[in-house]
Write a protein that holds these residues in place. Structure first.
Motif, mmCIF file in Angstrom:
data_model
loop_
_atom_site.group_PDB
_atom_site.id
_atom_site.type_symbol
_atom_site.label_atom_id
_atom_site.label_comp_id
_atom_site.label_asym_id
_atom_site.label_seq_id
_atom_site.Cartn_x
_atom_site.Cartn_y
_atom_site.Cartn_z
ATOM 1 N N TYR A 75 -5.310 79.518 100.142
ATOM 2 C CA TYR A 75 -4.950 80.816 101.460
ATOM 3 C C TYR A 75 -3.658 81.656 101.330
ATOM 4 N N ASP A 76 -2.691 82.618 101.454
ATOM 5 C CA ASP A 76 -1.128 83.097 101.808
ATOM 6 C C ASP A 76 -1.730 84.018 102.718
ATOM 7 N N TYR A 77 -0.898 83.522 104.295
ATOM 8 C CA TYR A 77 -1.175 84.825 105.495
ATOM 9 C C TYR A 77 -0.634 85.451 105.460
ATOM 10 N N ALA A 78 0.577 85.806 104.868
ATOM 11 C CA ALA A 78 1.460 86.938 104.770
ATOM 12 C C ALA A 78 0.170 88.026 103.902
ATOM 13 N N THR A 79 -0.025 87.466 102.564
ATOM 14 C CA THR A 79 -0.160 88.411 101.261
ATOM 15 C C THR A 79 -1.888 89.050 101.499
ATOM 16 N N LYS A 80 -2.062 87.784 102.196
ATOM 17 C CA LYS A 80 -3.854 87.367 102.580
ATOM 18 C C LYS A 80 -4.799 87.083 101.430
ATOM 19 N N LYS A 81 -4.160 87.074 100.391
ATOM 20 C CA LYS A 81 -4.581 86.580 99.341
ATOM 21 C C LYS A 81 -4.956 84.779 98.927
ATOM 22 N N GLU A 108 3.878 86.556 94.318
ATOM 23 C CA GLU A 108 3.274 87.647 95.464
ATOM 24 C C GLU A 108 3.755 86.849 96.921
ATOM 25 N N SER A 109 3.081 85.785 96.894
ATOM 26 C CA SER A 109 3.201 84.777 98.716
ATOM 27 C C SER A 109 4.186 84.754 98.802
ATOM 28 N N VAL A 110 5.326 84.196 97.903
ATOM 29 C CA VAL A 110 6.732 83.455 98.607
ATOM 30 C C VAL A 110 7.614 85.154 99.052
ATOM 31 N N GLU A 149 -4.173 75.219 102.158
ATOM 32 C CA GLU A 149 -5.485 74.571 101.243
ATOM 33 C C GLU A 149 -6.946 74.522 102.046
ATOM 34 N N ALA A 150 -6.965 74.145 103.638
ATOM 35 C CA ALA A 150 -7.848 73.982 104.402
ATOM 36 C C ALA A 150 -8.728 75.525 104.702
ATOM 37 N N ILE A 151 -7.999 76.392 104.989
ATOM 38 C CA ILE A 151 -8.698 77.868 104.758
ATOM 39 C C ILE A 151 -9.317 78.259 103.497
ATOM 40 N N ALA A 152 -8.650 77.689 102.589
ATOM 41 C CA ALA A 152 -9.324 78.764 101.705
ATOM 42 C C ALA A 152 -10.433 77.545 100.664
#
Length: 475
Positions: free
Chosen positions: A294-300, A136-138, A272-275
């Motif tokens: 954490y993926d900034y596009a999907t916000k998940k 999903e993130s890709v 990884e640092a954000i998550a």
């Protein structure tokens, strides 16, 4: 065999026309030496790939003759696309014409038919087709994000959907590695449209073939997460330069200091640092866990990728010695709930990847002066390295400055190492006992320490013997 034509100097021109399978079709390839711009031309023929050899041989002989007689080039040495079309029509062929290289063509020449769908409609159809097979993130970040932005920017800049104009603009203005990927996927998208009888030709067939991946000259490249060169010291800041960066951030942007320092102290990726959450801090075991991104596009949030470098393990264990720099950094932050992220934005929310990148690199359109550009301007740094190179900086510091075994650093950071599963597990156990903040002993240091301990033990034994002898004499 047809004799080669003579040039004005009396020398025979070299090179033969070939008609052969190429990229799923049968193409005619013309040698460079016959044309003024020196560029090779490769065109579709419309020959059925399932039964091509006999027709290809006839067409090849005809094209070679026409070429040597000068009928396939204008007086200026430009390829005569109109004449080529006429020859194909004589053979009952309709080619899906495409120049692989940007050969000069007269504006009066015929062009491929206009596609039945717009370029973005073709792209959206292709993305929908690929959606189920992609993470999903890709899908959101790359296919519907980065790739799509490239295409929209190219269409807007060129005011056109012409394949060559799109290709050339992308090459001049965007990262070539990604351009190659975009063009390759565009070709696949058009093939899908042809298969579903929505399109009749593929103008992107082969347009990515000769693109190298070194990057557009003079262009700022986005952060590309690759570990192929983590031990390249030219792509890392020295540890003294790291201190300069951290001191500057602490003084001018204190809100970002903890996040920057965490990345430099652990070598973890930005996502990884954000998550990183409070549940990932194990005070009693003096270690932290890196187990999600954490993926900034999907916000998940997503678990770490299960690639070969982890040997099936999805959690990385990083030492955090008590009262060390990492320990004290985390102790200085007010502790939240287990499911809360450790590093937050000014508004108390999850850090936005783009906001971090703008703070690090700057953003001219938003008039944001980046931390690294400011330090370069002040003469405190000599080069710009992307946000991802905080990871390189930690790894090269650990390996080259502190002397920590590369396999241990690989275990901490989750980048690729070529060792057996058993050896990897042995390293995993040992890695938790190594302090990532202090220099490691060399083999000579270890031998000296062993010798010192042996001498100390022998001295104590001798003192004990002397004491026993003395007591015996007194009796």
């Amino acid at each position: 065999m047809v004799n080669s034509a003579k040039t004005p100097t009396g020398k025979a021109k070299k090179g033969q026309v070939t008609v052969r399978p190429d990229s799923g079709g049968i193409k005619a390839c013309f040698p460079r030496s016959y044309f003024a711009d020196g560029k090779q031309i490769k065109l579709g023929t419309g020959i059925n790939p399932d039964d091509w050899e006999a027709t290809a041989a006839k067409l090849q002989r005809r094209l070679q003759l026409e070429l040597e007689e000068g009928k396939l080039s204008t007086d200026e040495g430009i390829f005569n696309l109109g004449r080529y079309q006429e020859i194909l029509e004589e053979y009952g062929l309709r080619a899906k014409l495409r120049l692989v290289r940007d050969a000069a063509i007269s504006t009066t020449d015929e062009i491929p038919p206009k596609p039945q769908l717009s370029l973005m409609e073709v792209w959206d159809m292709y993305c929908e087709y690929r959606k189920s097979g992609l993470r999903e993130s890709v899908y959101c970040r790359v296919y519907q994000g980065q790739y799509k932005n490239y295409l929209e920017s190219a269409i807007e800049a060129t005011k056109s959907e012409d394949a060559l104009k799109i290709r050339n603009w992308l090459i001049e203005n965007r990262h070539l590695k990604l351009v190659k990927q975009v063009l390759s996927n565009l070709s696949k998208a058009h093939q899908l449209g042809i298969k579903n009888k929505l399109l009749t030709h593929n103008p992107y067939d082969g347009l990515s073939d000769e693109i190298t991946t070194k990057g557009a000259k003079g262009k700022t490249q986005n952060e590309v997460e690759t570990d192929n060169d983590v031990l390249d010291q030219s792509k890392a800041y020295t540890w003294n330069e790291v201190q300069v960066i951290l001191d500057f951030v602490k003084d001018k942007y204190p809100l970002w200091h903890g996040f920057f320092k965490f990345k430099f102290l652990t070598g973890c990726r930005t996502g990884e640092a954000i998550a990183f959450m409070w549940s990932d801090v194990e005070w009693n075991k003096e270690r932290i866990l890196i187990r999600r991104t954490y993926d900034y596009a999907t916000k998940k949030f997503y678990p770490l990728k299960n690639d070969k470098s982890y040997k099936g393990e999805l959690i990385r264990k990083f030492p955090m010695p008590k009262d060390g720099e990492l320990w004290n950094l985390l102790k200085s932050i007010p502790q939240g709930e287990d499911n809360e992220v450790v590093f937050k934005s000014k508004g108390g929310k999850i850090i936005n990847h783009a906001v971090f990148r703008n703070r690090y690199s700057g953003n001219e359109s938003s008039r944001i002066k980046g931390i690294i550009p400011q330090l370069i301007e002040q003469g405190k740094l000599t080069k710009y390295l992307s946000p991802y190179n905080t990871r390189h900086s930690f790894i090269t510091h650990a390996v080259f400055d502190l002397g920590i075994d590369e396999k241990i650093v690989s275990k901490w950071c989750g980048h690729n190492i070529d060792v057996s599963n058993k050896h990897y597990q042995d390293v995993a156990v040992f890695a938790e006992r190594v302090n990532p903040e202090v220099p490691q002993q060399t083999e000579l240091d270890i031998l000296k320490e062993q010798l010192r301990q042996q001498q100390e033990q022998m001295q104590k034994q001798q003192e004990l013997i002397n004491k026993l002898l003395a007591e015996r004499e007194t009796k």
